[in-house]
Design an enzyme around this catalytic site. Structure first.
Site, PDB file in Angstrom:
ATOM      1  N   HIS A  66      32.575  38.225  42.693  1.00  0.00           N
ATOM      2  CA  HIS A  66      33.377  37.671  41.594  1.00  0.00           C
ATOM      3  C   HIS A  66      34.683  37.082  42.135  1.00  0.00           C
ATOM      4  O   HIS A  66      35.047  35.939  41.813  1.00  0.00           O
ATOM      5  CB  HIS A  66      33.659  38.802  40.594  1.00  0.00           C
ATOM      6  CG  HIS A  66      34.510  38.431  39.429  1.00  0.00           C
ATOM      7  ND1 HIS A  66      34.055  38.462  38.138  1.00  0.00           N
ATOM      8  CD2 HIS A  66      35.808  38.041  39.354  1.00  0.00           C
ATOM      9  CE1 HIS A  66      35.022  38.096  37.322  1.00  0.00           C
ATOM     10  NE2 HIS A  66      36.104  37.848  38.031  1.00  0.00           N
ATOM     11  N   GLU A  67      35.377  37.843  42.985  1.00  0.00           N
ATOM     12  CA  GLU A  67      36.656  37.380  43.534  1.00  0.00           C
ATOM     13  C   GLU A  67      36.453  36.261  44.556  1.00  0.00           C
ATOM     14  O   GLU A  67      37.275  35.349  44.662  1.00  0.00           O
ATOM     15  CB  GLU A  67      37.405  38.550  44.174  1.00  0.00           C
ATOM     16  CG  GLU A  67      37.785  39.658  43.199  1.00  0.00           C
ATOM     17  CD  GLU A  67      38.658  39.168  42.056  1.00  0.00           C
ATOM     18  OE1 GLU A  67      39.438  38.201  42.261  1.00  0.00           O
ATOM     19  OE2 GLU A  67      38.553  39.723  40.953  1.00  0.00           O
ATOM     20  N   HIS A  70      36.255  32.964  42.716  1.00  0.00           N
ATOM     21  CA  HIS A  70      37.600  32.440  42.428  1.00  0.00           C
ATOM     22  C   HIS A  70      38.200  31.801  43.681  1.00  0.00           C
ATOM     23  O   HIS A  70      38.768  30.699  43.630  1.00  0.00           O
ATOM     24  CB  HIS A  70      38.521  33.578  41.979  1.00  0.00           C
ATOM     25  CG  HIS A  70      38.257  34.087  40.597  1.00  0.00           C
ATOM     26  ND1 HIS A  70      38.171  33.262  39.496  1.00  0.00           N
ATOM     27  CD2 HIS A  70      38.076  35.351  40.139  1.00  0.00           C
ATOM     28  CE1 HIS A  70      37.947  33.997  38.414  1.00  0.00           C
ATOM     29  NE2 HIS A  70      37.884  35.268  38.786  1.00  0.00           N
TER      30      HIS A  70
END
Length: 394
Positions: A66-67, A70
């Site tokens: 998820h990170e 980003h």
């Protein structure tokens, strides 16, 4: 966040584990082992704990993905990413700058929840393909779950957890991803980044206090839809709310600070005529003739009029007391080619970005290859306090 234990590097980004991560990992693993033991009485504690640990590790790998999503989008936009840290509340990508447009903000924010939802959907699809539940499962879900093998149980939980993670992050409360999506929309509508941040942070504060009050209610036995009830769950939810409230307030303060520093040249805030030392100055002379009796934390090292490095209190502390007389400034300084520098005409906000990015207290100001001063974090704070004596977050 402060860096913890470095565990690797992906896409040019250092990955760290904060020590608080160990606590949440153990709590998740213990909770899962308890659930799996109840769902599968025939498994035994060894298998239940093995599946639980594997599920917890894969879940935090999903948080890392998820990170990373980003971070990769940020890098594609030319925004540097310092590191990713897994910690008590999940993960955080240390993205050094705000996006330059509402579209960039929207893409950077939405890709994280979409990644979690994609991982969750893939896991649940695998469950439906390899272990489809019968029509009787709805009538007796306990029996249906008990018949699942370890891999299917793991995928079912991991898929559900990622779906929940994606949906939760889409809540429109800044600084959640959904709050950043909201800020991107408001930014596009108003054309004002600061106004958009203030409104999104306000929504984030409201959501944070709802979580805090819900957590307190759970502690006193109130059943909250989706979250349930109980002391541990209530404390955890209230703690998440407190963290969100603090993060929303700090995020808006950072935007206010940048706005106040825009258009202010570094030359206006810098400390000119700073004391400098020669490369051959001993650490002992540096301490007794320069450090003592001043509030200086750093000293340029000059060879003639050429900056060759910077020596700081942190560098001095690394030298053993008995070696002060024989260790020169040149041996302990940070070389000039490794320093972040600004020019006199650069915005003070650029100096602040470099101070934050490098986690240092000062940056040299260079003009035509010559040192003309230092911009220190304390100088920036003093200027901000003079501009807003009642606090910078107004």
């Amino acid at each position: 966040m402060k860096n913890g234990l470095r565990i690797g590097r992906l896409f040019g980004i250092n990955i760290y584990l904060d020590w608080s991560w160990l606590l949440i990992f153990l709590l998740v693993a213990w909770s899962l082992a308890t659930q799996f033991a109840l769902m599968h009485p025939a498994w035994g504690p060894e298998l239940a704990w093995s599946v639980a640990i594997a599920a917890a590790l894969l879940f935090f790998a999903s948080v890392l993905a998820h990170e990373l999503a980003h971070s990769i989008v940020a890098q594609a936009q030319g925004i540097p990413v310092r590191n990713i840290t897994l910690f008590l509340f999940g993960g955080v990508a240390n993205i050094q700058q705000e996006p330059r447009s509402p579209r960039g903000e929207f893409l950077l924010a939405i890709v994280g929840p979409l990644t979690s939802l994609a991982i969750g959907g893939f896991c649940l699809l695998a469950v439906s393909l390899f272990a489809p539940l019968s029509a009787d499962a709805a009538l007796n879900p306990g029996l249906a779950f008990a018949s699942l093998d370890p891999l299917t149980t793991l995928l079912l939980w991991l898929g559900s957890a990622n779906i929940v993670l994606g949906i939760f992050n889409l809540l429109p409360g800044f600084p959640l991803d959904g709050g950043r999506v909201l800020r991107a929309i408001l930014w596009g509508v108003t054309g004002n980044f600061r106004t958009a941040t203030r409104w999104a942070a306000g929504v984030g504060q409201v959501l944070a206090w709802l979580l805090i009050f819900s957590g307190i209610a759970m502690i006193f036995g109130v059943e909250i839809p989706f979250f349930g009830t109980g002391l541990i769950g209530g404390l955890w939810l209230a703690f998440i709310g407190w963290f969100m409230s603090s993060a929303a307030r700090q995020s808006y303060q950072q935007v206010v600070v940048h706005d106040m520093l825009e258009g202010v040249p570094a030359a206006r805030l810098m400390r000119a005529n700073v004391p400098a030392v020669s490369p051959g100055t001993s650490t002992s002379d540096l301490v007794h003739h320069y450090v003592m009796g001043t509030d200086e934390r750093a000293f340029p090292v000059l060879d003639g009029d050429r900056l060759v490095g910077l020596v700081t209190l942190e560098d001095i502390r690394k030298v053993a007391r008995e070696d002060w007389d024989t260790t020169s400034a040149a041996e302990i300084m940070t070389p000039a080619d490794q320093l972040a520098v600004v020019q006199p005409q650069d915005d003070a906000s650029a100096a602040l970005d470099k101070l934050t990015e490098r986690n240092v207290h000062q940056v040299p100001v260079i003009s035509n290859g010559h040192l003309v001063g230092l911009v220190r974090s304390s100088d920036i704070m003093r200027w901000l306090n003079l501009q807003a004596p009642n606090g910078i977050a107004r």
